[in-house]
Scaffold this motif. Structure first.
Motif, PDB file in Angstrom:
ATOM      1  N   UNK A 219       0.716  -1.091  -0.007  1.00 35.60           N
ATOM      2  CA  UNK A 219      -0.184  -0.047  -0.171  1.00 35.60           C
ATOM      3  C   UNK A 219       0.965   1.361  -0.006  1.00 35.60           C
ATOM      4  N   UNK A 220       0.500   2.192  -0.643  1.00 37.27           N
ATOM      5  CA  UNK A 220       1.012   3.391  -0.800  1.00 37.27           C
ATOM      6  C   UNK A 220       2.249   3.545  -2.005  1.00 37.27           C
ATOM      7  N   UNK A 221       2.112   2.344  -2.743  1.00 41.25           N
ATOM      8  CA  UNK A 221       3.284   2.591  -3.653  1.00 41.25           C
ATOM      9  C   UNK A 221       3.263   3.829  -4.786  1.00 41.25           C
ATOM     10  N   UNK A 222       1.880   4.071  -5.162  1.00 43.76           N
ATOM     11  CA  UNK A 222       1.823   5.210  -5.851  1.00 43.76           C
ATOM     12  C   UNK A 222       1.578   6.470  -5.046  1.00 43.76           C
ATOM     13  N   UNK A 223       2.534   6.967  -4.756  1.00 48.82           N
ATOM     14  CA  UNK A 223       2.715   8.007  -3.626  1.00 48.82           C
ATOM     15  C   UNK A 223       3.504   9.190  -4.342  1.00 48.82           C
ATOM     16  N   UNK A 240       7.175  10.172 -23.650  1.00 53.87           N
ATOM     17  CA  UNK A 240       7.474  11.105 -22.811  1.00 53.87           C
ATOM     18  C   UNK A 240       6.826  10.603 -21.436  1.00 53.87           C
ATOM     19  N   UNK A 241       7.758  11.282 -20.370  1.00 50.02           N
ATOM     20  CA  UNK A 241       7.288  10.914 -18.988  1.00 50.02           C
ATOM     21  C   UNK A 241       7.096  12.152 -18.147  1.00 50.02           C
ATOM     22  N   UNK A 242       6.004  12.089 -17.172  1.00 49.45           N
ATOM     23  CA  UNK A 242       5.691  13.086 -16.414  1.00 49.45           C
ATOM     24  C   UNK A 242       5.840  12.757 -14.863  1.00 49.45           C
ATOM     25  N   UNK A 243       6.251  13.346 -13.996  1.00 46.79           N
ATOM     26  CA  UNK A 243       6.575  12.788 -12.707  1.00 46.79           C
ATOM     27  C   UNK A 243       5.582  13.439 -11.991  1.00 46.79           C
ATOM     28  N   UNK A 244       4.786  12.986 -11.123  1.00 46.48           N
ATOM     29  CA  UNK A 244       3.599  13.254 -10.329  1.00 46.48           C
ATOM     30  C   UNK A 244       4.269  13.725  -8.883  1.00 46.48           C
ATOM     31  N   UNK A 245       4.611  14.734  -8.461  1.00 50.86           N
ATOM     32  CA  UNK A 245       5.353  15.131  -7.538  1.00 50.86           C
ATOM     33  C   UNK A 245       4.459  15.415  -6.245  1.00 50.86           C
ATOM     34  N   UNK A 246       3.566  16.075  -6.534  1.00 54.60           N
ATOM     35  CA  UNK A 246       2.539  16.946  -5.597  1.00 54.60           C
ATOM     36  C   UNK A 246       1.246  16.049  -5.214  1.00 54.60           C
ATOM     37  N   UNK A 275      -3.310  12.337  -4.818  1.00 58.81           N
ATOM     38  CA  UNK A 275      -2.845  11.276  -4.083  1.00 58.81           C
ATOM     39  C   UNK A 275      -3.428  11.502  -2.780  1.00 58.81           C
ATOM     40  N   UNK A 276      -4.171  10.347  -2.420  1.00 60.00           N
ATOM     41  CA  UNK A 276      -4.926  10.529  -1.101  1.00 60.00           C
ATOM     42  C   UNK A 276      -5.038   9.206  -0.380  1.00 60.00           C
ATOM     43  N   UNK A 277      -4.490   9.253   0.797  1.00 56.24           N
ATOM     44  CA  UNK A 277      -4.393   7.900   1.470  1.00 56.24           C
ATOM     45  C   UNK A 277      -3.542   6.737   1.072  1.00 56.24           C
TER      46      UNK A 277
END
Length: 439
Positions: A219-223, A240-246, A275-277
């Motif tokens: 759990x929490x791998x996609x954080x 093309x890649x996009x980092x989801x930092x926020x 990102x939630x929980x």
């Protein structure tokens, strides 16, 4: 050549006239023909081997071939002229030896080939393992030239070992398109009676097996900081890649962190990744074009829902409504024949908005694809031959599933709604298809 001339006749060396083989003087100029009339014939050489007289007519006396010796050449009338061979007079009762043709309809008498002066080239024995076929005797007394042995090819290399099958293959189970029950065999479903094999509805679908990296993912791998979007296809360059930092990352044409300014089908802020929980969610920001998620197994839809196959957008209009009541005088409005079985309406929506083609099909199992389906959409490289299947349930809802297509089937999430994402999910917004991975 001299023997052939003796069989055919004699040519006068003075006037080139043709004379019979027994003539002594030329029938044209009267001059003697050679020295055959005054000189005895020299001893005849041995006859050439391999010449066999042909079959004689019934009752005819046997013929004895008399060889014709060649005499010395007599010079022609002028210097440098041709040489003419003179022949002796034939013995009384002599007849030319001419091979006789077989009677009509019978086989021809074979004649061996004349000697060429050299030894015959020996042929190798047949590769059947039996005794070699005997060959005719050599026509020359000289010994045959020894032939070097033919080198045998090298032994074939040992074949490479075959690849082993995977230890635990994914089982394949045929399922009913109406009730999704397993079908062991037969032409109909044992549970609901749905006919199998019509319009490509018999599909061997793999049993749903979650990937190992998803099933065992903590759990929490996609954080934040570990969620990445990869562009699979779209207006920009794939990969093309996009980092989801926020905690919340916007995507659209001009607002947010994931931008595609060249895609005219995107709203300024089209969707958001939240990102939630310890999980990742996709939210539709009220865009006109909508946000779609690729179907993993089976989706339950209602009338009015949208789905995408290939590059085609469809809307489920629902079951065919009953006809309106007739006019007060009882007149029925003229129209095409109405189906007598429950039917469903499927609308194809065009780019820019608005319905295009409308498909009316009997309810039950409907397949969509290029050809051989309930709804055939023609030659479209983005579609598989049998792409998706839509089944109408008794309560009026619909069950949609992908039939193993290459480009997948996408279902629209409700406007302003949210959908949880897992690693490996594909998201479509506008013309862009993004895949979610975790680092």
């Amino acid at each position: 050549m001299g023997r052939l001339t003796g069989l055919l006749g004699i040519v006068c060396r003075h006037c080139d006239a043709y004379n019979e083989p027994e003539a002594k003087a030329c029938i044209s100029c009267g001059k003697p023909l050679g020295r055959a009339a005054t000189e005895p014939a020299p001893p005849a050489p041995a006859p050439a081997s391999g010449v066999t007289p042909g079959p004689q007519p019934a009752g005819a006396p046997p013929l004895s071939p008399v060889p014709i010796p060649l005499t010395s050449a007599v010079p022609g009338p002028s210097a440098g002229g041709p040489l003419i061979h003179a022949f002796p007079k034939a013995a009384p009762g002599w007849q030319p030896v001419v091979p006789q043709l077989a009677p009509q309809g019978g086989p021809l008498t074979p004649r061996p080939a004349p000697p060429t002066g050299g030894p015959l080239t020996p042929r190798p024995a047949p590769p059947t393992g039996g005794p070699p076929t005997p060959r005719p005797a050599q026509l020359s007394s000289s010994p045959p030239t020894p032939r070097p042995p033919t080198p045998r090819p090298a032994a074939h290399p040992a074949p490479l070992p075959l690849a082993k099958a995977p230890a635990s293959p994914i089982p394949l189970v045929p399922r009913c398109p109406a009730c999704d029950a397993e079908i062991p065999s037969g032409q109909s479903c044992p549970s609901c009676g749905q006919t199998i094999g019509v319009h490509g509805t018999q599909v061997v679908a793999p049993v749903s097996v979650a990937p190992a990296h998803v099933a065992g993912a903590p759990a929490g791998r996609l954080r934040p900081g570990h969620s990445v979007l990869v562009l699979d296809r779209g207006v920009d360059s794939p990969g093309t890649t996009f980092q989801l930092d926020g905690e919340e990352v916007g995507a659209g044409q001009s607002q947010g962190e994931v931008l595609f300014p060249s895609d005219p089908c995107l709203a300024p802020l089209h969707a958001s990744f939240v990102h939630r929980g310890g999980r990742l969610w996709l939210r539709d920001e009220g865009s006109a074009g909508g946000v779609f998620v690729r179907l993993r197994a089976v989706a339950q839809l209602r009338a009015g829902d949208f789905f995408v196959i290939g590059e085609r957008l469809f809307r489920i209009a629902g079951a065919l409504p009953p006809p309106p009541p007739p006019a007060p005088d009882g007149t029925i409005r003229l129209g095409s024949p109405r189906p007598h079985v429950p039917s469903v309406l499927i609308e194809e929506w065009l780019e820019g908005g608005g319905p295009g083609r409308i498909f009316l099909r009997p309810s039950g199992s409907l397949t969509l694809g290029r050809a051989g389906c309930s709804i055939n959409l023609g030659q479209d490289s983005s579609l598989s031959q049998a792409h998706a299947e839509l089944v109408m349930e008794p309560d009026g809802s619909f069950r949609l599933r992908d039939l193993g297509s290459s480009n997948g089937t996408f279902v629209r999430i409700p406007p302003r709604g949210e959908r949880e994402l897992q690693e490996g999910d594909q998201v479509r917004m506008g013309r862009e298809v993004l895949r979610v991975i975790a680092e």
